[in-house]
Each structure stands twice: as structure tokens, then as C-alpha cells.
Design a protein around this motif. Structure first.
Motif, PDB file in Angstrom:
ATOM      1  N   ARG A 219      23.041  75.956  49.372  1.00  0.00           N
ATOM      2  CA  ARG A 219      22.641  74.622  48.881  1.00  0.00           C
ATOM      3  C   ARG A 219      23.165  74.384  47.467  1.00  0.00           C
ATOM      4  NH1 ARG A 219      19.351  71.636  52.111  1.00  0.00           N
ATOM      5  NH2 ARG A 219      17.917  72.740  53.529  1.00  0.00           N
ATOM      6  N   ASP A 246      18.876  74.870  58.617  1.00  0.00           N
ATOM      7  CA  ASP A 246      18.545  73.635  57.880  1.00  0.00           C
ATOM      8  C   ASP A 246      19.711  73.244  56.964  1.00  0.00           C
ATOM      9  OD1 ASP A 246      16.038  73.405  59.017  1.00  0.00           O
ATOM     10  OD2 ASP A 246      14.991  74.374  57.342  1.00  0.00           O
ATOM     11  N   GLU A 250      21.743  69.820  57.237  1.00  0.00           N
ATOM     12  CA  GLU A 250      21.362  68.798  56.257  1.00  0.00           C
ATOM     13  C   GLU A 250      22.370  68.538  55.145  1.00  0.00           C
ATOM     14  OE1 GLU A 250      16.637  70.045  56.753  1.00  0.00           O
ATOM     15  OE2 GLU A 250      17.656  70.307  54.824  1.00  0.00           O
ATOM     16  N   GLU A 251      23.102  69.573  54.725  1.00  0.00           N
ATOM     17  CA  GLU A 251      23.973  69.422  53.564  1.00  0.00           C
ATOM     18  C   GLU A 251      25.316  68.821  53.972  1.00  0.00           C
ATOM     19  OE1 GLU A 251      23.454  69.718  50.463  1.00  0.00           O
ATOM     20  OE2 GLU A 251      21.475  70.666  50.454  1.00  0.00           O
TER      21      GLU A 251
END
Length: 447
Positions: A219, A246, A250-251
Motif C-alpha cells: 500500500r 484487499d 483496492e489499490e
């Protein structure tokens, strides 16, 4: 006139990072770097010693450089890397053409070693494996827009077929602040794609922080100014967490790509490899990954002919691969490596059988890859430009679904002049087994 030094970096991308650190030290001390050993006064070979074919390549390279030294083209040869670390006494004795034979813990002293060699000394040094550098300046030797980011050294998984723990030592994570500092430096030097590597990236941080911090690290990397793609390789299946999925889901700068080396699916073979899991857990994991990240590209590696592998176990692996429909797959015939537990197993499979089984799986995968590429006809996607093929008369590059050197390419027709490292939108109009043919789309920007 400055002394000219050429580096020959063999083996994996992790080795390449070590080579880049040595090159930075040499340039900082006034040595002139050249890309061709034939143009150098001194050649440094950063060897690989992982499997038999890698050892053979290293030996062949050393002999070729020895011939250049004999005819006076080359003055000095320095050997380092996994082969010399693994076979210390043998390497020092066998490679008489080498003026220095050193271990991975001595790479940090490459300038001092070269000074001694130029003074006429023969240097044989093998320091502690733990002295292998985890950070430091680098000279990027890949295409200038992407770089490998090594987040750990060594391995503690102790798979029975693998010599890496003996060669490189136990797993040692690079502190997160150091990784992020290096990533920011790369971004400042126009790198837009980071490829995160280690012997086991999913183990990152467990030794320093008591748990894996790979998701947190990824992240942070995604939020560095200038970074467009972050890709992660060498993820062990048993350590794939919801937090990691995730990040992939998501990124926006995290490419939906996962390198998942499973090696086999048969529970007994995996147990003998000292790897957890079985076919059911692997099927469930892959299904779950695809549910969580529908656009995911999955790459895996397999070993055929591991000691005791029966025809039935191999057929089961073939069925598994056919069912899983991996986007990219590499297959290696088992290499019997001295010093590993698997080399002591009595039920070794005939070498020809190992190789034949690997060929079968790769032929099977070629059909899978061709079908997957055919499904991309008419699709638009982002590609990064890697160069121009003057014979084909077109540009070439990669999509987010392809890692450098190990996956496919996209050949690009364009009416405009494209630049190296440019991200463009392309539309696929034809395919090959592993590669795509596409045309630049100018009516919409690349993502």
C-alpha cells in the motif's frame, strides 16, 4: 585512462539487484562501467548456482572470459555470487583463471577487492552470509522505467529440493523504512514500475515485526509519487491473506497479478518437498483469489519428476493445471542438488522422464495460453512501451498482465512516435501463443 569494468549478472532478478549495488560502488570510486566484457579491463561475474543448468551457464561464462583473458583482451576476472558461495573451496581451486573468488558477504567490499586484484594479488574471501547487503545505492541495469525492489535476503522455508537457505542463509527482511526510501529514490530516477521480489515475499517482515507486513508495504509503495505499477512476485500460497487480496483488489496502482509458485498439487509430493497444503486447499485458494480479484493474472511454477513422483501423481498434476487455467506457467524438471534432503531420497526419477513430463506440461500450457490470448481479441488495455522492433516494423511492450522477461509481450502498431516507458492504450487485433498484436488507441488516455 580509467579502468573499465564489465559486469555479467547471471540467474535471478534478486542476483541482479546485488550486481547493481556493486556497480554503484565501482562507479562512485572512478571505475568506468562498460556493458560488454570484451570491452572491459576487468570482468565481474555474479554467478548463479541454484540448479544444474544455472551452474553450467556460469561455468561456460567463466571459461569464455578465461579465453578473453588468455588472448589479452581482458586483464582480470572476479567471481562472486551463489555458485562461489556454494562451492567455496572448489571454485577457488578450479577456476584458476579468476583473480578473485569471493562470497556474497564480500560484495560490499568489491572496490577494495578490485584494488587488490589490480595490484597483482589473488583474492579468495568468504565472509558471513549475513554480511550480504540489504540496502545501498544502485545503478539500474533494466530498462530505465522499471526496477526490481528486493525486500528480503535468504530463505527459511527449507524446501527439500532447494539449496537457497544453505547458499543465502536464513530469511532477513529489509526494514520497511529502508525499502520505502529505496522505492522513493527509484521513483525520483524515473522508475514507474516496481517489481517486488524476495525468496518469499509473503514472509516479509515476520522476522522483524512478528508478522507479515507485505500488504502494508505494498500500500505504501502504491502511494509513492511517480509509481504507476506495483507488481509482486514469489508469493507462497499458504501465506496469501485477506489483507493481501484487499490490496490487489483496492489499490489502483497495484497490478492485479500474483506469482504463486505451487510446485505440485499432490499432497504426498508436497509433504516430501516440505511444503504444506494439498490439491483441495490449492483449488480452494485459487478459486477464492479469482472471486476476490476477478481481473487477476495468475502465474505459477511447477516441478516435474520430483523423487517418487509416480505416473498417476504426474497425471493428477496435469489435470489440476488444465482445470486451473493459469495465465502464465513455468515448469522445471527436478534438479538433483547435492546438499539438499531430496537429493538423498532413494526413489529418484529418471532424468529423461523428468524432462519429458516438463515438456508435456509446457505443451499443455501453450494451448491454455493461446486460448486465453484469443479471448483478448478486440479488448482494450494499457501497455508500457519497451522498444522498437525494426525487423517487425513495430513497437513492443507489456501489459499489466505480463512481468518482464518471464511472460509475454504485446507488439504495437502506431502511427505516432512512441517513447520508451510510455503508457498507452492498445486494442488487440491478433494473437500468438504467448504474445499479442495490438494497435495504439488514440481516442482515450491510458489508465
Amino acid at each position: 585512462m580509467p579502468i573499465r569494468v564489465g559486469m555479467v549478472s547471471l540467474g535471478c532478478s534478486k542476483n541482479l539487484v546485488d550486481s547493481e549495488r556493486m556497480l554503484a560502488k565501482l562507479r562512485a570510486h572512478g571505475y568506468q562501467l562498460v556493458t560488454e566484457p570484451g570491452e572491459a579491463d576487468v570482468a565481474i561475474v555474479n554467478t548463479c548456482g541454484f540448479i544444474q543448468s544455472a551452474k553450467e551457464e556460469a561455468i561456460e561464462t567463466i571459461l569464455e572470459l578465461g579465453a578473453l583473458k588468455k588472448d589479452g583482451t581482458l586483464k582480470k576476472i572476479i567471481l562472486t555470487g551463489c555458485l562461489t558461495e556454494r562451492y567455496q573451496e572448489e571454485a577457488a581451486e578450479l577456476f584458476t583463471e579468476a583473480d578473485a573468488v569471493i562470497g556474497i558477504g564480500n560484495n560490499r567490499d568489491i572496490v577494495d577487492i578490485l584494488d587488490h586484484v589490480l595490484a597483482g594479488e589473488r583474492v579468495v574471501q568468504f565472509g558471513k552470509k549475513s554480511d550480504a547487503e540489504l540496502k545501498g545505492d544502485r545503478i539500474i541495469t533494466t530498462l530505465p522505467f522499471f526496477a526490481y525492489l528486493k525486500i528480503a535476503e535468504g530463505c527459511s522455508n527449507n524446501c527439500t529440493y532447494c539449496a537457497i537457505p544453505a547458499i543465502r542463509g536464513p530469511y532477513r527482511s529489509v526494514p520497511m523504512e529502508d525499502v520505502l526510501d529505496e522505492a522513493r529514490w527509484l521513483a525520483e530516477h524515473h522508475v514507474t514500475e516496481l517489481i517486488v521480489i524476495a525468496q518469499d515475499t509473503t514472509r516479509y517482515g515476520a522476522d522483524l515485526y512478528g508478522k507479515s507486513r507485505l500488504p502494508e508495504l505494498l500500500r505504501e509503495l502504491c502511494h509513492i509519487d511517480g509509481i504507476r505499477w506495483v507488481r509482486v512476485l514469489y508469493c507462497y500460497p499458504e501465506r496469501i491473506t485477506e489483507e493481501l487480496l484487499d490490496v490487489l483488489a483496492e489499490e489502483p496502482h497495484m497490478v492485479p497479478y500474483l506469482d504463486l509458485p505451487i510446485q505440485h498439487c499432490d499432497e504426498e509430493i508436497l509433504r516430501r518437498m516440505h511444503r504444506p497444503g494439498n490439491e483441495e486447499t490449492l483449488r480452494n485458494l485459487i478459486t477464492h483469489i479469482r472471486e476476490r480479484v476477478p481481473e487477476i493474472t495468475l502465474r505459477t511454477t511447477l516441478i516435474t519428476g520430483f523423487p517418487g513422483e509416480t505416473k498417476e501423481q504426474f497425471n493428477r498434476l496435469g489435470d489440476f493445471v488444465q482445470d486451473m487455467q493459469f495465465d502464465h506457467l513455468g515448469c522445471f524438471a527436478y534438479s538433483e542438488e547435492e546438499g539438499t534432503k531430496a537429493a538423498e531420497f532413494e526413489d529418484q526419477v529418471d532424468e529423461d522422464v523428468r524432462a519429458h513430463r516438463a515438456d508435456i506440461l509446457m505443451e499443455q500450457q501453450a494451448e491454455v495460453s493461446a486460448a486465453k490470448n484469443a479471448a483478448k481479441l478486440g479488448k482494450r488495455m494499457t501497455a508500457v512501451v519497451e522498444g522498437y522492433d525494426k525487423y517487425a516494423g513495430c513497437y513492443f511492450g507489456r501489459t499489466a498482465a505480463d512481468a518482464p522477461d518471464i511472460d509475454g509481450k504485446v507488439f504495437i502498431k502506431s502511427s505516432s512516435r512512441l517513447r520508451l516507458g510510455q503508457y498507452i492504450t492498445v486494442e488487440v487485433f491478433d494473437t500468438m501463443d504467448y504474445d499479442l498484436l495490438a494497435e495504439e488507441v488514440t481516442d482515450e488516455p491510458a489508465e
